[in-house]
Design a protein around this motif. Structure first.
Motif, PDB file in Angstrom:
ATOM      1  N   THR A  83      57.967 -70.332  25.843  1.00  0.00           N
ATOM      2  CA  THR A  83      57.819 -71.790  25.707  1.00  0.00           C
ATOM      3  C   THR A  83      57.075 -72.069  24.408  1.00  0.00           C
ATOM      4  O   THR A  83      56.327 -71.232  23.923  1.00  0.00           O
ATOM      5  CB  THR A  83      57.039 -72.399  26.907  1.00  0.00           C
ATOM      6  N   ARG A  84      57.275 -73.275  23.858  1.00  0.00           N
ATOM      7  CA  ARG A  84      56.550 -73.666  22.633  1.00  0.00           C
ATOM      8  C   ARG A  84      55.346 -74.532  22.987  1.00  0.00           C
ATOM      9  O   ARG A  84      54.638 -75.005  22.113  1.00  0.00           O
ATOM     10  CB  ARG A  84      57.479 -74.433  21.688  1.00  0.00           C
ATOM     11  N   ASP A  85      55.128 -74.768  24.274  1.00  0.00           N
ATOM     12  CA  ASP A  85      54.014 -75.615  24.710  1.00  0.00           C
ATOM     13  C   ASP A  85      52.795 -74.726  25.033  1.00  0.00           C
ATOM     14  O   ASP A  85      52.828 -73.961  26.009  1.00  0.00           O
ATOM     15  CB  ASP A  85      54.455 -76.407  25.951  1.00  0.00           C
ATOM     16  N   PRO A  86      51.721 -74.807  24.206  1.00  0.00           N
ATOM     17  CA  PRO A  86      50.567 -73.925  24.406  1.00  0.00           C
ATOM     18  C   PRO A  86      49.955 -74.030  25.799  1.00  0.00           C
ATOM     19  O   PRO A  86      49.548 -73.023  26.385  1.00  0.00           O
ATOM     20  CB  PRO A  86      49.560 -74.395  23.346  1.00  0.00           C
ATOM     21  N   MET A  87      49.895 -75.265  26.359  1.00  0.00           N
ATOM     22  CA  MET A  87      49.290 -75.432  27.691  1.00  0.00           C
ATOM     23  C   MET A  87      50.126 -74.758  28.771  1.00  0.00           C
ATOM     24  O   MET A  87      49.597 -74.168  29.709  1.00  0.00           O
ATOM     25  CB  MET A  87      49.107 -76.920  28.018  1.00  0.00           C
ATOM     26  N   GLU A  88      51.450 -74.839  28.623  1.00  0.00           N
ATOM     27  CA  GLU A  88      52.321 -74.181  29.605  1.00  0.00           C
ATOM     28  C   GLU A  88      52.161 -72.658  29.490  1.00  0.00           C
ATOM     29  O   GLU A  88      52.084 -71.943  30.493  1.00  0.00           O
ATOM     30  CB  GLU A  88      53.769 -74.599  29.353  1.00  0.00           C
ATOM     31  N   MET A  89      52.106 -72.206  28.254  1.00  0.00           N
ATOM     32  CA  MET A  89      51.967 -70.769  27.995  1.00  0.00           C
ATOM     33  C   MET A  89      50.672 -70.236  28.626  1.00  0.00           C
ATOM     34  O   MET A  89      50.672 -69.234  29.340  1.00  0.00           O
ATOM     35  CB  MET A  89      51.945 -70.561  26.468  1.00  0.00           C
ATOM     36  N   SER A  90      49.561 -70.932  28.377  1.00  0.00           N
ATOM     37  CA  SER A  90      48.277 -70.427  28.886  1.00  0.00           C
ATOM     38  C   SER A  90      48.157 -70.622  30.395  1.00  0.00           C
ATOM     39  O   SER A  90      47.444 -69.871  31.065  1.00  0.00           O
ATOM     40  CB  SER A  90      47.103 -71.090  28.163  1.00  0.00           C
ATOM     41  N   GLY A  91      48.877 -71.624  30.939  1.00  0.00           N
ATOM     42  CA  GLY A  91      48.890 -71.814  32.394  1.00  0.00           C
ATOM     43  C   GLY A  91      49.494 -70.602  33.081  1.00  0.00           C
ATOM     44  O   GLY A  91      48.962 -70.091  34.074  1.00  0.00           O
ATOM     45  N   ARG A  92      50.598 -70.111  32.516  1.00  0.00           N
ATOM     46  CA  ARG A  92      51.235 -68.904  33.063  1.00  0.00           C
ATOM     47  C   ARG A  92      50.283 -67.720  32.947  1.00  0.00           C
ATOM     48  O   ARG A  92      50.143 -66.918  33.868  1.00  0.00           O
ATOM     49  CB  ARG A  92      52.488 -68.542  32.268  1.00  0.00           C
ATOM     50  N   THR A  93      49.658 -67.609  31.774  1.00  0.00           N
ATOM     51  CA  THR A  93      48.754 -66.479  31.532  1.00  0.00           C
ATOM     52  C   THR A  93      47.593 -66.494  32.523  1.00  0.00           C
ATOM     53  O   THR A  93      47.220 -65.460  33.069  1.00  0.00           O
ATOM     54  CB  THR A  93      48.240 -66.518  30.073  1.00  0.00           C
TER      55      THR A  93
END
Ligand code: GDP
Ligand code: MG
Length: 203
Positions: A83-93
């Motif tokens: 994803t290009r959305d940082p918040m979505e990326m870190s949510g998964r992480t």
């Protein structure tokens, strides 16, 4: 005064469950010990998902900086991030991290000394073992990548957590340790590391 503060900087280090399962406790501790840092608190524990979530969100910027760093990890290799959305990326992480860090015992430690935060990060190496420098713990002892871990829907297994800044360290120390667990003592080698005149050696 400034020098005095720098000499007493503290960093929180966790040996994550994979570090313990890989029999790297001694190796990791040795690397921080031999550079001259002082261990002032240490314990082994099994933690909770709630404790892990709080740990990673003590710094209100972590969600955004972590997401941006992960996306950059892909872009720098010419790969398309999930994803290009940082918040979505870190949510998964973050979700992956809760599973990872609670999967077995961890060792929590406080290391102190001059520039403790930067020195510990230097010895630890960058987040992604694939690109962390040779000679660092993450570069020498593990071979994971953003791509591999994200495809498997799990955290990057990189053996260690280390505080990112002195402010983060102080918040993390309060999150993992009570004051009574932190030992105040002198280490003989501090005389050599920090003494201005070195006038206590010769008989
Ligand atoms: P650190 O300070 O180098 O540990 O890195 P961060 O604070 O940004 O991230 C915390 C931990 O989450 C990392 O050490 C990795 O275990 C994991 N992690 C970070 N970013 C990613 C990612 O993009 N994908 C996956 N799968 N794991 C990640
Ligand atoms: Mg971090």
């Amino acid at each position: 005064m400034e020098n005095l503060q720098a000499k007493h900087e503290r960093s929180l280090v966790l040996i994550k469950p994979d570090g313990i399962q890989r029999s790297l406790i001694g190796e990791i501790i040795q690397r921080f010990e031999r550079i001259g840092l002082k261990l002032v608190a240490v314990k082994m524990l099994i933690t909770t998902e709630d404790h892990v979530e709080k740990h990673y969100t003590l710094d209100s910027n972590w969600r955004i900086t972590n997401g941006e760093k992960s996306i950059k990890g892909y872009v720098d290799k010419g790969l398309e991030p999930p994803t290009r959305d940082p918040m979505e990326m870190s949510g998964r992480t973050l979700n992956c991290l809760k599973k990872y860090i609670t999967s077995g015992p961890v060792i929590a430690m406080i290391w102190t000394g001059a520039h403790a935060v930067k020195i510990v990060r230097k010895i630890t190496g960058g987040t992604e073992p694939l690109t962390s420098d040779v000679g660092t713990i993450r570069g020498d002892f593990v071979l994971d990548s953003y791509q591999l871990s994200d495809n498997d829907g799990r955290s990057i297994r990189n053996l260690i957590h280390a505080s990112g800044s002195a402010e983060e360290a102080e918040m993390e120390i309060k999150h993992w340790f009570s004051e009574t667990e932190i030992i105040k003592y002198n280490l003989v080698q501090e005389k050599i590391l920090y003494d201005v005149n070195l006038d206590g050696i010769k008989e």
